[in-house]
Structure formats: C-alpha cells, structure tokens
Scaffold this motif. Structure first.
Motif, PDB file in Angstrom:
ATOM      1  N   ALA A 113       0.819  -1.211   0.000  1.00 11.80           N
ATOM      2  CA  ALA A 113       0.000   0.000   0.000  1.00 11.80           C
ATOM      3  C   ALA A 113       0.851   1.259   0.000  1.00 11.80           C
ATOM      4  CB  ALA A 113      -0.943  -0.024   1.207  1.00 11.80           C
ATOM      5  N   ALA A 114       1.922   1.265   0.806  1.00  8.70           N
ATOM      6  CA  ALA A 114       2.777   2.443   0.883  1.00  8.70           C
ATOM      7  C   ALA A 114       3.430   2.741  -0.459  1.00  8.70           C
ATOM      8  CB  ALA A 114       3.850   2.249   1.952  1.00  8.70           C
ATOM      9  N   MET A 115       3.886   1.693  -1.147  1.00  8.80           N
ATOM     10  CA  MET A 115       4.515   1.885  -2.443  1.00  8.80           C
ATOM     11  C   MET A 115       3.499   2.357  -3.478  1.00  8.80           C
ATOM     12  SD  MET A 115       7.257   1.973  -4.181  1.00  8.80           S
ATOM     13  CE  MET A 115       8.436   1.137  -3.116  1.00  8.80           C
ATOM     14  N   ARG A 116       2.288   1.838  -3.431  1.00  7.18           N
ATOM     15  CA  ARG A 116       1.265   2.279  -4.381  1.00  7.18           C
ATOM     16  C   ARG A 116       0.917   3.749  -4.146  1.00  7.18           C
ATOM     17  NH1 ARG A 116      -1.206  -2.691  -3.102  1.00  7.18           N
ATOM     18  NH2 ARG A 116      -3.040  -1.688  -2.178  1.00  7.18           N
ATOM     19  N   VAL A 117       0.850   4.147  -2.896  1.00 10.22           N
ATOM     20  CA  VAL A 117       0.609   5.555  -2.574  1.00 10.22           C
ATOM     21  C   VAL A 117       1.735   6.417  -3.133  1.00 10.22           C
ATOM     22  CG1 VAL A 117       0.599   7.228  -0.672  1.00 10.22           C
ATOM     23  CG2 VAL A 117      -0.817   5.178  -0.536  1.00 10.22           C
ATOM     24  N   PHE A 118       2.962   5.986  -2.888  1.00 16.50           N
ATOM     25  CA  PHE A 118       4.132   6.740  -3.338  1.00 16.50           C
ATOM     26  C   PHE A 118       4.139   6.898  -4.857  1.00 16.50           C
ATOM     27  CE2 PHE A 118       8.526   6.766  -4.877  1.00 16.50           C
ATOM     28  CZ  PHE A 118       9.063   7.829  -4.175  1.00 16.50           C
ATOM     29  N   GLU A 119       3.926   5.806  -5.570  1.00 21.75           N
ATOM     30  CA  GLU A 119       3.971   5.849  -7.032  1.00 21.75           C
ATOM     31  C   GLU A 119       2.834   6.695  -7.601  1.00 21.75           C
ATOM     32  OE1 GLU A 119       3.945   1.720  -8.015  1.00 21.75           O
ATOM     33  OE2 GLU A 119       6.124   1.498  -7.755  1.00 21.75           O
ATOM     34  N   ALA A 120       1.637   6.556  -7.022  1.00 24.04           N
ATOM     35  CA  ALA A 120       0.507   7.358  -7.493  1.00 24.04           C
ATOM     36  C   ALA A 120       0.748   8.840  -7.228  1.00 24.04           C
ATOM     37  CB  ALA A 120      -0.781   6.897  -6.804  1.00 24.04           C
ATOM     38  N   ALA A 121       1.242   9.158  -6.038  1.00 22.14           N
ATOM     39  CA  ALA A 121       1.472  10.558  -5.685  1.00 22.14           C
ATOM     40  C   ALA A 121       2.557  11.171  -6.561  1.00 22.14           C
ATOM     41  CB  ALA A 121       1.869  10.664  -4.212  1.00 22.14           C
ATOM     42  N   ARG A 122       3.626  10.450  -6.765  1.00 18.73           N
ATOM     43  CA  ARG A 122       4.722  10.994  -7.579  1.00 18.73           C
ATOM     44  C   ARG A 122       4.245  11.303  -8.993  1.00 18.73           C
ATOM     45  NH1 ARG A 122      10.665   8.177  -8.603  1.00 18.73           N
ATOM     46  NH2 ARG A 122      11.675  10.041  -9.435  1.00 18.73           N
TER      47      ARG A 122
END
Length: 205
Positions: A17-26
């Motif tokens: 979840a944290a990585m998906r948040v990071f990639e989406a936000a970036r």
C-alpha cells in the motif's frame, strides 16, 4: 532532515500500500501539480484507503518530500552517469550535462523540472518539499562548479551559474513553447557559453 520512504514490496510480489501511494502521488504531483492534487485523489489512484496513506506518511507534506527526494536521487544518478561517460575532460563533461537536459526536454512526458515546479508552488521557506528542492539545486550548482573549476578559465563561477541559468530557462520556456520553442536552443547555447570560457585558441573536445 528525516525522509520517509515507502517499504518496498517483496521481490516478485505486488507493490504494498505504501509503495502504491508513493507511485501514485509521484505521478500525480508531477503531471498535475502538488497543490492541485488532494489526498482523496491519491488514494483513489493508488487503490488504497486513506488510513493506509497516513500509516506510511504522517502528512501530505511528508509525502511530497519523499517523492521529491526520490526524484533528486534519480536526477543525481543520471548526472553522475553522464559525467562518467564523458571521461576526464571537464569541457566534455559540461557539454554532456547540457545534452542530458536537452534530451530530457524531448521526452513527450516532460513537464518541466519537478524541483523547479515545486519551487513555484511553495515559495515559503521551510516547507518540507522546498527544503528538498533547495538541497537538490544547490547540489547541482556545486557539481557544475566543481567541474568548471577544473577548466582553464578565469571565471568558473560565472560559467557554472551561466549553465544553470540556461538549463533552468530552457525548462521554464518548455512549459510555454514546448520542445520546439526556445528550449531547442539549449545545447547550442550551452556549447557557445562553454567555448566562450575556453582560452583563446583552445579547441573544443
């Protein structure tokens, strides 16, 4: 400064979840702008819940800083790669740096420099994102100055700052005119500036 980064997914596994948040936000921050993107949109694109975002990042500002830190890391790696490929000649290294940014602006997905874009959005000193971008830009200036000081020139500071102005100006103009506007002159202008700082009669590498 403490930088919060997402925990990477296990090798071969799905992004957590944290990585998906990071990639989406970036992606959203770069393509839409930071202030234009809210937390709700980030979690919707990431396919996670809002509590999942806040478990990884205490605030949107912390997420912004994490995204910019990773962008800075990528940019630094690209810079060091072209410097290494150019060999030991400082003139050739500076020309290679200018060409690196010239190539970036030919990418159809180029939307300017993530750091410079953030500087416009967050003028207030001390913002977590601004702290990252200021460190990144100071690092670039320092790296160019270090290379310029190895040249036979009376004004390495002027050369390094001139190249920064050309690169930053080209990326800013790209927002208005695209890749076929004034930014297309970056490489030629950079070459002329570097040549102007060479001793009379010196041949370009």
């Amino acid at each position: 400064m403490t930088t919060i980064k997402p925990t990477p997914a296990p090798c071969g596994g799905k992004p957590n979840a944290a990585m998906r948040v990071f990639e989406a936000a970036r992606d959203l921050f770069y393509n839409r702008g930071i202030r234009a993107v809210g937390v709700d949109e980030i979690v919707a694109q990431a396919g996670v819940t809002k509590p999942s975002l806040y478990r990884a990042y205490p605030s949107k500002d912390a997420l912004v800083a994490a995204c910019l830190t990773e962008s800075a890391k990528d940019g630094r790696a690209a810079l060091e790669a072209v410097l290494a490929e150019a060999g030991d000649c400082p003139e050739a290294q500076l020309r290679a740096v200018v060409r690196l940014y010239g190539r970036k602006m030919l990418d159809p997905g180029f939307r300017g420099c993530a750091m410079s874009n953030t500087a416009v959005e967050f003028p207030e000193p001390g913002h977590p994102g601004r702290v990252v971008l200021e460190e990144c830009k100071a690092d670039l200036r320092g790296r160019l100055l270090c290379v310029a000081r190895r040249m036979t020139t009376r004004d390495p500071e002027g050369l390094a700052d001139g190249l920064i102005l050309l690169i930053e100006g080209a990326m800013a103009s790209h927002h208005i005119f695209g890749s076929q506007g004034p930014s297309a002159a970056l490489i030629a202008a950079g070459d002329r500036l570097i040549s102007a700082h060479l001793p009379a009669g010196a041949a370009a590498p």
